[in-house]
Design a protein around this motif. Sequence first.
Motif, PDB file in Angstrom:
ATOM      1  N   UNK A  51      20.625  13.309  -3.884  1.00  0.00           N
ATOM      2  CA  UNK A  51      19.567  12.218  -3.048  1.00  0.00           C
ATOM      3  C   UNK A  51      18.692  11.573  -3.746  1.00  0.00           C
ATOM      4  N   UNK A  52      18.651  10.378  -3.604  1.00  0.00           N
ATOM      5  CA  UNK A  52      17.448   9.560  -4.268  1.00  0.00           C
ATOM      6  C   UNK A  52      16.227  10.205  -3.951  1.00  0.00           C
ATOM      7  N   UNK A  53      15.379  10.381  -4.852  1.00  0.00           N
ATOM      8  CA  UNK A  53      13.759  10.753  -4.736  1.00  0.00           C
ATOM      9  C   UNK A  53      13.477   9.335  -4.199  1.00  0.00           C
ATOM     10  N   UNK A  54      12.516   9.648  -3.140  1.00  0.00           N
ATOM     11  CA  UNK A  54      11.743   8.208  -2.642  1.00  0.00           C
ATOM     12  C   UNK A  54      10.209   8.573  -2.984  1.00  0.00           C
ATOM     13  N   UNK A  55       9.774   7.353  -3.779  1.00  0.00           N
ATOM     14  CA  UNK A  55       8.382   7.434  -4.078  1.00  0.00           C
ATOM     15  C   UNK A  55       7.520   6.416  -3.540  1.00  0.00           C
ATOM     16  N   UNK A  56       6.502   6.301  -3.228  1.00  0.00           N
ATOM     17  CA  UNK A  56       5.549   5.392  -2.399  1.00  0.00           C
ATOM     18  C   UNK A  56       4.403   5.528  -3.284  1.00  0.00           C
ATOM     19  N   UNK A  57       4.086   4.419  -3.973  1.00  0.00           N
ATOM     20  CA  UNK A  57       2.860   4.134  -4.775  1.00  0.00           C
ATOM     21  C   UNK A  57       2.078   3.126  -4.057  1.00  0.00           C
ATOM     22  N   UNK A  58       0.873   3.567  -3.802  1.00  0.00           N
ATOM     23  CA  UNK A  58      -0.151   2.750  -2.843  1.00  0.00           C
ATOM     24  C   UNK A  58      -1.275   2.239  -3.936  1.00  0.00           C
ATOM     25  N   UNK A  59      -1.294   0.878  -4.120  1.00  0.00           N
ATOM     26  CA  UNK A  59      -2.200   0.312  -4.861  1.00  0.00           C
ATOM     27  C   UNK A  59      -2.100   0.676  -6.412  1.00  0.00           C
ATOM     28  N   UNK A  60      -0.523   0.408  -6.596  1.00  0.00           N
ATOM     29  CA  UNK A  60       0.016   0.623  -7.867  1.00  0.00           C
ATOM     30  C   UNK A  60      -0.667  -0.102  -9.312  1.00  0.00           C
ATOM     31  N   UNK A  61      -1.466  -1.187  -8.977  1.00  0.00           N
ATOM     32  CA  UNK A  61      -1.831  -2.099 -10.045  1.00  0.00           C
ATOM     33  C   UNK A  61      -0.507  -2.643 -10.746  1.00  0.00           C
ATOM     34  N   UNK A  62      -1.168  -2.369 -12.280  1.00  0.00           N
ATOM     35  CA  UNK A  62       0.024  -3.058 -12.964  1.00  0.00           C
ATOM     36  C   UNK A  62       1.102  -2.130 -13.593  1.00  0.00           C
ATOM     37  N   UNK A  63       1.100  -0.912 -12.944  1.00  0.00           N
ATOM     38  CA  UNK A  63       2.234   0.085 -12.896  1.00  0.00           C
ATOM     39  C   UNK A  63       2.196   1.090 -14.192  1.00  0.00           C
ATOM     40  N   UNK A  80      16.432   6.949  -8.169  1.00  0.00           N
ATOM     41  CA  UNK A  80      14.984   7.156  -7.443  1.00  0.00           C
ATOM     42  C   UNK A  80      14.946   5.810  -6.719  1.00  0.00           C
ATOM     43  N   UNK A  81      14.260   5.911  -5.614  1.00  0.00           N
ATOM     44  CA  UNK A  81      13.749   4.599  -4.819  1.00  0.00           C
ATOM     45  C   UNK A  81      12.208   4.692  -4.964  1.00  0.00           C
ATOM     46  N   UNK A  82      11.662   3.538  -5.267  1.00  0.00           N
ATOM     47  CA  UNK A  82      10.162   3.368  -5.499  1.00  0.00           C
ATOM     48  C   UNK A  82       9.692   2.091  -5.007  1.00  0.00           C
ATOM     49  N   UNK A  83       8.914   2.521  -3.846  1.00  0.00           N
ATOM     50  CA  UNK A  83       8.256   1.383  -3.100  1.00  0.00           C
ATOM     51  C   UNK A  83       6.942   1.088  -3.763  1.00  0.00           C
ATOM     52  N   UNK A  84       6.597   0.003  -3.864  1.00  0.00           N
ATOM     53  CA  UNK A  84       5.201  -0.343  -4.451  1.00  0.00           C
ATOM     54  C   UNK A  84       4.671  -1.106  -3.733  1.00  0.00           C
ATOM     55  N   UNK A  85       3.399  -0.673  -3.252  1.00  0.00           N
ATOM     56  CA  UNK A  85       2.629  -1.367  -2.284  1.00  0.00           C
ATOM     57  C   UNK A  85       1.272  -1.874  -2.956  1.00  0.00           C
ATOM     58  N   UNK A  86       0.843  -2.905  -3.086  1.00  0.00           N
ATOM     59  CA  UNK A  86      -0.338  -3.510  -4.194  1.00  0.00           C
ATOM     60  C   UNK A  86      -0.442  -4.900  -3.554  1.00  0.00           C
ATOM     61  N   UNK A  87      -1.792  -5.290  -3.170  1.00  0.00           N
ATOM     62  CA  UNK A  87      -2.282  -6.410  -2.897  1.00  0.00           C
ATOM     63  C   UNK A  87      -2.112  -7.535  -3.724  1.00  0.00           C
ATOM     64  N   UNK A  88      -2.202  -7.281  -4.864  1.00  0.00           N
ATOM     65  CA  UNK A  88      -2.331  -8.264  -5.697  1.00  0.00           C
ATOM     66  C   UNK A  88      -0.944  -8.737  -6.520  1.00  0.00           C
ATOM     67  N   UNK A 129      10.788   8.500   5.057  1.00  0.00           N
ATOM     68  CA  UNK A 129       9.788   9.381   4.567  1.00  0.00           C
ATOM     69  C   UNK A 129       9.822   9.515   3.224  1.00  0.00           C
ATOM     70  N   UNK A 130       8.927   9.829   2.143  1.00  0.00           N
ATOM     71  CA  UNK A 130       8.765   9.747   0.826  1.00  0.00           C
ATOM     72  C   UNK A 130       8.474  11.182   0.414  1.00  0.00           C
ATOM     73  N   UNK A 131       9.359  11.464  -0.670  1.00  0.00           N
ATOM     74  CA  UNK A 131       9.066  13.001  -1.307  1.00  0.00           C
ATOM     75  C   UNK A 131       7.697  12.877  -2.272  1.00  0.00           C
ATOM     76  N   UNK A 132       7.312  11.850  -2.907  1.00  0.00           N
ATOM     77  CA  UNK A 132       5.956  11.710  -3.472  1.00  0.00           C
ATOM     78  C   UNK A 132       5.192  10.610  -2.952  1.00  0.00           C
ATOM     79  N   UNK A 133       4.089  10.558  -2.608  1.00  0.00           N
ATOM     80  CA  UNK A 133       3.074   9.442  -2.439  1.00  0.00           C
ATOM     81  C   UNK A 133       2.159   9.576  -3.107  1.00  0.00           C
TER      82      UNK A 133
END
Length: 180
Positions: A51-63, A80-88, A129-133
Amino acid sequence: MVTVGGLIEHSQERYLAAFTSFVAALETSQEHYRQSYGSKVPDSTLCEAGTDVRVLGIGSGSGGIDIVILKKLLQRHNSMYNRVVEPSGEMIERYKTLVRGDTSLGAVKFDWRQQTAVEEYFQTKEDTKFHLIHAVHVLYHVDDPYATLRDMWEQLADGGCMLVAMESDKSDWAKVIMTI
């Protein structure tokens, strides 16, 4: 008497050498700082095999920190599936540039979201649902950190992990920031 900034006028070579040394030390400490987050990521499997690990990054900036975390997870997981939530938008573009320059991230599917965490992202109430937030130095920028943590918790898969980092207001760095 040499005043602040006088080093530039009196000895440009010495100033340049000092500045170069300062920048090198700063880059080394920033790299050490980023790498320290890799040690916070659990070594245990966060999801079922295959299964893909699902990661949620809140405010990830420049990574910079995200990539350390992703590489640590890729040591144990094939995809892996990586969702990046960043306002900029500018920070997202910098992050994308880092990703394009790093072939070791080929097994990561990125989902870029230019949104704020509370005002936009958590209002959508998605079922994923995410495995790592993770939210590194984000809670300073939200009106209600408790609600944000609750929203993050609600998106966490059973057995998942949350990584949240904040600087203490009693730290030396916070004291410097408060005096500026």
